[in-house]
Design a protein around this motif. Structure first.
Motif: not given
Length: 939
Positions: A93-98
């Protein structure tokens, strides 16, 4: 901020509209992963474990290391796997969205997580079950007792390595052999292998799929196994093969298209699971073009859409499902898979699992325009990324757009959009494009109808329907169709196939009434399709592709020979669907590259045996010949261009055959053969026609002590590859009579011996007629060094000093022998053999080349009879206008011969029709060889 979901647009895609004025601009803080309720839960529940996963993208090595750490901390393996999943998804989630990680990075991580989990679960299951029951065993062909293997087959996105972040996993368990376990340490508790693997499936589910305090690793779905939920949880390879043969349904072919053995890892490394490939590939990919799957996919898609509609009843938000709604992810996948299943049997380079890998392959194969492939790829990435964000919110397997304003804003921000409005408009645009592409390919339920009068689209009794349509047909065609009412092949058709036949007759009748096609074409189509009725894929193709149906009728109406060619090679009619059919020309480099790509694809699946390669060559050559034939009949190509393309095809087939045969030659002693092929006759002169044989001579230059034996075996193998008849027919007849000493000489000779023979060295030398043949010889393939040396030998031969009178007498004598072998009776004119025909032109040109090329270098190149006639006139060897007149006559006679052969008509015509051409040729003969023929000849 208010966002409403509206359904029922005119194009069928449910748009997402919004109040533009109420939407503020989004900023980077709006992209924070902590908006996800799932991320919030993980960070609260596992604050100490989050640091176990090394920084960066989760990859197999770091996930394995993290799993080991979690186990060392005291977690049992099943619990450690569940915690690992929480950590990996939080990181994604962090890598994809941020941070804008790629779609591939996300799906690869989730797929590898599933592979790690299933491998660990298999290890746990086998360890426990072996202690209780002993290892499952069977006796191999060598008589050895060995362990039976279980293969965990991943289907769908898991098999294609494109798994969703909150997806379930579709699995099928297959074991290689039946048998019995060894028993426990005391030799007791022996059970069948079937029982053992059934228990293993339950154990693996408990390790991966069961919900505990840590959740699950993946939800597991076994519904795709043979006989669905009523079938055994694990099936033997033999039972699976029988199921495919007896009960396998069309939709299951699409499911197995992406199948892949994903665990245990030890089986994959040992290549033991390759046996499964030999069962699955023939089921998924048929040997012929399989247009019958169109209706099956329509039915499957309609069922999915109906199910989605029922789920959306009373809940309008469900109409905006980015996977199942119109224009969603499933329609991209269906578009790609349909083309793969239809064509993958004959075009193995299309056999790939990932959707984004398949799209450029379809484009390279000419099945999809580049712009469409690029647009679908962009839409697919966008929709998949939206799908992931929907699932990131609560770690739920859902594809429905959220209804909360803050969730929509977060989706828009993480997709890089300025505001929600921009995001929704972009989403609608992608879905509309996908829907249009899907409809273009698959069409609606009436696609493939007759589009004309008499087509009510209703199903009924096929025999009655044929009777009803007779009144709309011309007399001869109606009589032919009437015979089908009691024809055994028609009566043996399945109902859906009989309905396709009725609709084809209806459409043909409508086109006859409109004057779009001729009755002769309709009759030829009926004669062509009758023997093929048992192969209903051709009925499906013509129904699904009205443009192919119409082009086929035009082609059959143009000449008789195409119908015979199509009967021998019916699969080539699919070429009529190509948009580039009438605009492109044969491209040798592209042809060879495509075949090398197909060979490599077959090699990757272990299918590149000799029979497969023989059929690969034949299918490709037949398709190219048919393309040329279609362009010929549509008058896109001249006779000379047809001959050029057919000759270039022969060159390509010879090059590929030489490469592949040498690679498979058991006694080859070097990487590349030191040999060459010399083309003579029509091949040498680049004047091949449909069905022409190849006049070739094989030579080699190799100092190896067994060179003669090696190259003889090589040439025999090549000739066999070119001439043997397989299920796909043959390629060429090969004539090697022009080799040194003709049919009594060696099949392949050293280049030095060939040179000596041609240059009159020693007692064994070439005859004049062989030097005539040398005027049309050319180097077809071989090493660059041999190419230059052959050109030197050819030039030495044709420029040798000769006595004009002796040469003329010998050529006239040979012409007389040819004439006697092909007598022309009556008053008709044979365009090839009568005095004033094509052979007279060819012999006259050969005389000019052999006598005058020594002093006129412009005659040395093998540029064809028409060009050489013009050059002879330009040098003064022919009187002004004579060369041009003879060239024009030769072209006209070739055209008459070409059209007659296409229509299977005699090449003897009314002499008055060709009087001008025959006069021009006789004038040429009289001028060049008249004295030797008994008439005066200008010197």
């Amino acid at each position: 901020m208010t966002v409403s979901h509206l359904t029922g647009s005119s194009n069928g895609v449910a748009p997402l509209s919004s109040n533009v004025n109420a939407l503020p601009e989004l900023t980077p803080p709006d992209r924070r992963a902590e908006h996800s309720r799932f991320v919030q839960r993980v960070r609260r529940r596992y604050p100490d474990e989050l640091g176990c996963l090394p920084p960066g993208e989760p990859v197999r090595a770091t996930m394995q290391a993290t799993l080991s750490v979690l186990v060392q901390r005291g977690l049992p393996m099943p619990a450690a796997l569940r915690v690992l999943r929480q950590l990996v998804l939080e990181r994604l989630v962090v890598l994809d969205c941020e941070q804008g990680a790629s779609l591939q990075a996300v799906t690869r991580a989730v797929t590898e997580l599933a592979e790690i989990a299933l491998d660990a679960a298999c290890e746990l299951a086998f360890k426990e079950l072996d202690e209780l029951f002993g290892a499952p065993r069977h006796v191999n062909p060598e008589g050895e007792t060995v362990r039976a293997q279980l293969w965990v087959v991943g289907m769908g996105k898991l098999g294609a390595r494109e798994l969703n972040v909150s997806s379930d996993i579709d699995l099928i368990y297959v074991y290689d052999h039946d048998g019995e376990t060894a028993g426990n340490a005391q030799g007791r508790n022996r059970i069948s292998n079937h029982e053992y693997f059934g228990k293993a499936v339950k154990h693996i589910y408990n390790s991966v799929g069961e919900t505990t305090e840590h959740g699950n690793v993946f939800r597991v779905d076994l519904a795709l196994r043979p006989n669905g939920n009523s079938g055994p949880s694990a099936v033997s390879l033999g039972a699976l093969e029988e199921y495919f043969l007896v009960q396998g349904r069309e939709w299951e072919r699409f499911a197995w298209l992406k199948s892949r053995v994903i665990a245990p890892a030890a089986c994959i490394k040992a290549a033991g699971a390759l046996a499964l490939r030999g069962v699955v590939l023939p089921f998924v990919f048929r040997r012929y073009l399989d247009y019958g799957v169109f209706e099956s996919l329509r039915t499957l898609h309609r069922q999915i859409r109906d199910h989605a509609s029922k789920r959306a009843a009373g809940n309008p938000g469900r109409a905006n499902d980015v996977k199942l709604s119109r224009g969603g992810i499933r329609e991209v996948e269906f578009t790609v898979q349909l083309l793969q299943v239809v064509r993958g049997g004959q075009f193995p380079e299309l056999r790939t699992r990932p959707t984004l890998d398949a799209l450029p392959r379809l484009c390279r194969a000419g099945l999809m325009p580049q712009t469409s492939a690029d647009a679908l790829a962009e839409a697919y990435r966008f929709l998949r990324r939206v799908e992931h964000r929907i699932q990131y919110l609560d770690d739920q397997q859902t594809h429905v757009m959220p209804t909360r304003d803050d969730d929509l804003a977060w989706l828009a921000a993480t997709m890089g959009c300025a505001n929600v409005c921009e995001f929704l408009h972009t989403l609608d645009a992608h879905r509309e494009l996908v829907a249009q592409e899907f409809d273009t390919l698959l069409g609606g339920p009436t696609n493939g109808g007759c589009n004309g009068k008499g087509c009510n689209g209703k199903n009924g009794n096929s025999a009655d329907d044929l009777q009803n349509v007779l009144a709309q047909l011309p007399v001869a065609f109606a009589a032919k169709v009437a015979q089908w009412r009691e024809h055994p092949r028609v009566l043996a058709l399945k109902e859906d196939s009989r309905q396709r036949l009725v609709r084809l007759v209806q459409r043909t009748g409508a086109w006859l009434e409109e004057g779009r096609v001729s009755e002769e074409a309709a009759l030829r189509m009926a004669d062509w399709i009758e023997p093929l009725l048992r192969r209903d894929s051709y009925l499906a193709l013509l129904q699904e592709r009205p443009s192919v149906h119409e082009r086929l009728l035009r082609l059959l109406g143009a000449a008789k020979w195409p119908a015979r060619y199509l009967l021998q090679h019916p699969g080539v009619i699919d070429e009529l669907a190509s948009q580039q059919l009438l605009t492109d020309r044969f491209d040798a480099a592209q042809f060879e590259a495509e075949l090398e790509s197909r060979r490599a694809a077959l090699h990757s699946t272990g299918e590149d045996d000799e029979e497969a390669l023989l059929n690969l060559l034949r299918r490709a050559h037949h398709a190219e010949v048919f393309r040329t034939l279609a362009r010929d009949l549509e008058k896109v190509l001249t006779v000379e261009q047809v001959a050029d393309d057919l000759s270039a095809m022969a060159d390509s087939v010879l090059r590929l055959t030489a490469r592949w045969c040498w690679a498979r030659l058991k006694n080859r002693h070097r990487d590349e053969p030191a040999f060459a092929i010399i083309g003579y006759g029509k091949l040498g002169g680049k004047e091949l026609g449909y069905g022409s044989d190849l006049d070739i001579v094989f030579v080699y230059e190799d100092e190896h002590e067994n060179a003669g034996e090696i190259y003889a075996a090589f040439v025999r193998k090549m000739i066999n590859w070119l001439t043997v008849k397989t299920g796909e027919g043959d390629l060429f007849e090969i004539d090697t009579a022009l080799r040194p000493n003709g049919n009594s000489g060696l099949l392949v000779t050293s280049f030095q011996a060939y040179t000596n023979y041609q240059q009159q060295r020693g007692s064994n030398t070439a005859w004049t007629w062989e030097h005539q043949a040398m005027t049309r010889a050319r180097f077809v393939l071989g090493s660059v060094a041999l190419a230059g040396r052959f050109d030197e030998v050819r030039e030495d031969v044709i420029t040798a000093l000769r006595d004009g009178c002796s040469l003329a007498r010998e050529i006239v004598a040979m012409r007389e022998k040819v004439r006697q072998a092909h007598p022309v009776r009556g008053t008709m004119f044979d365009v090839k053999h009568s005095p004033g025909g094509m052979v007279d032109v060819e012999f006259a040109v050969q005389y000019l080349v052999l006598l005058h090329s020594r002093t006129h270098p412009e005659l040395r190149l093998n540029t064809g009879n028409i060009n050489l006639l013009r050059r002879a006139e330009a040098t003064g060897l022919l009187t002004p206008g004579m060369g041009e007149a003879a060239a024009k006559a030769y072209r006209e006679l070739r055209q008459i011969q070409h059209r007659a052969r296409l229509d299977e008509a005699p090449t003897q015509v009314d002499a008055a029709l060709v009087a001008e051409s025959a006069t021009a040729v006789r004038a040429l003969w009289h001028h060049v060889l008249g004295a030797a023929s008994g008439t005066s000849r200008a010197s």
